[in-house]
Design an enzyme around this catalytic site. Structure first.
Site, PDB file in Angstrom:
ATOM      1  N   HIS A 115      -3.910  -3.081  -8.155  1.00 52.84           N
ATOM      2  CA  HIS A 115      -5.199  -3.564  -7.635  1.00 52.84           C
ATOM      3  C   HIS A 115      -6.290  -3.462  -8.700  1.00 52.84           C
ATOM      4  O   HIS A 115      -7.119  -4.355  -8.855  1.00 52.84           O
ATOM      5  CB  HIS A 115      -5.581  -2.755  -6.394  1.00 52.84           C
ATOM      6  N   GLU A 122       0.847  -1.201   0.000  1.00 49.63           N
ATOM      7  CA  GLU A 122       0.000   0.000   0.000  1.00 49.63           C
ATOM      8  C   GLU A 122       0.877   1.243   0.000  1.00 49.63           C
ATOM      9  O   GLU A 122       1.793   1.365   0.820  1.00 49.63           O
ATOM     10  CB  GLU A 122      -0.883   0.023   1.256  1.00 49.63           C
ATOM     11  N   ASP A 159      -6.978   1.747  -8.180  1.00 54.96           N
ATOM     12  CA  ASP A 159      -5.651   2.038  -7.639  1.00 54.96           C
ATOM     13  C   ASP A 159      -4.613   1.066  -8.172  1.00 54.96           C
ATOM     14  O   ASP A 159      -4.959  -0.078  -8.469  1.00 54.96           O
ATOM     15  CB  ASP A 159      -5.675   2.037  -6.095  1.00 54.96           C
TER      16      ASP A 159
HETATM   17 ZN    ZN Z   1      -6.227  -1.342  -3.345  1.00 48.90          ZN
END
Ligand code: ZN
Length: 308
Positions: free
Chosen positions: A183, A145, A193
């Site tokens: 993603h 992330e 994203d």
């Molecule tokens: Zn994501």
């Protein structure tokens, strides 16, 4: 008794207390360790506990555990943006049981890498998704992330740290170039994203993900704000006779079936419009709509061959 022992114990106690008071995650770290203990207990079971479905199996008489094995390895890396405003917010989100989301790594805007889970465990970052025939990406991937609100550019410090981390992961788990994806690639109907400013081309140049050959799928030449003409120069010393098929560089582009090409790359095309948008988000990075221009088709045609 070692005369230094009380001093060492005192020192350790102070160190532990200091770390507890300074780390806001000391409480959830204890929960984390408790869960690790539970899973390691499960892994140590031999013979392994069977579920109800296994009752029909005709097991042999003697239990025989093999001596030849190691841990399973992740084979994909899925990159995300957090869509949150700070790394603290994300660390907090991933330590609250009710959110049911997590990732192996979080990278801050300053480039700090937070490892939240051992690579060998399954983080909950992908959700429902598909890439090729793989329908459980959480089981086969590492989730990263990036601290980004979803609309801003990714800071250079963050990207440098990401490249360092990807190098470590690629070597550690022997992950193929093509298996570094986003993603939105695995969940085109649900996710957007990382955002279109993400430097996929730079990553591909470093061996993380694939990119098209820009000279083959050449972008339109702009001269003084107007489209220019690309000159086709015949190969040197080669005479074109009437018996030869026409040089492919001079024919108009014959597009591959876009749906097939997207599927070969890995996209779930059950929602074709969403798959086209996800492709454009990753490889075109502008005008992220459902329209494939001739230029986009050339890129798609060049790319799908690399994934074959
Ligand atoms: Zn994501």
């Amino acid at each position: 008794m070692n005369k230094f022992r009380p001093i060492i114990i005192t020192f350790l106690t102070i160190a532990v207390l200091a770390s507890c008071s300074s780390n806001p995650y000391s409480k959830t770290n204890r929960v984390h360790k408790k869960q690790l203990k539970e899973y390691s207990k499960q892994l140590r079971e031999f013979p392994p506990q069977q579920d109800a479905g296994a009752a029909i199996l005709n097991f042999g008489e003697n239990q025989a555990g093999t001596t030849n094995f190691n841990l399973r390895k992740p084979n994909f890396v899925i990159i995300h943006h957090t869509a949150q405003n700070s790394v603290e917010h994300t660390l907090s989100t991933f330590t609250l049981p009710r959110t049911q989301v997590s990732s192996h790594y979080v990278i801050s805007r300053n480039g700090e890498v937070y490892q939240m889970l051992n690579d060998y465990y399954r983080a909950w970052h992908g959700g429902a998704g598909k890439w090729g025939n793989n329908t459980d990406l959480n089981s086969s991937s590492i989730g990263i992330e990036l601290d980004n609100n979803g609309f801003e550019e990714f800071s250079p410090a963050m990207i440098y740290s990401l490249l360092d981390l990807l190098k470590v992961l690629k070597e550690r788990h022997n992950i193929p170039d093509a298996n570094f994806i986003g993603h939105s690639d695995i969940a085109p109907s649900r996710k957007v994203d990382p955002n279109p400013t993400f430097p996929w081309k730079l990553l591909a140049e470093e061996g993380f993900g694939l990119w098209y050959d820009e000279e083959v799928a050449a972008p339109e030449i702009i001269i003084d704000g107007r489209p220019g003409v690309r000159l086709e120069i015949p190969a040197e010393g080669r005479e074109i006779t009437s018996a030869e098929p026409a040089d492919t560089t001079t024919t108009t582009f014959q597009g591959v079936d876009p749906e097939l090409a997207l599927r070969i790359i890995g996209y779930d095309t059950s929602n074709l419009e969403a798959a086209i948008k996800a492709f454009k988000l990753h490889f075109i990075q502008s005008e992220i709509d459902t329209n494939l221009t001739e230029q986009d088709l050339k890129i798609l045609d060049n790319l799908y061959r690399k994934y074959m």
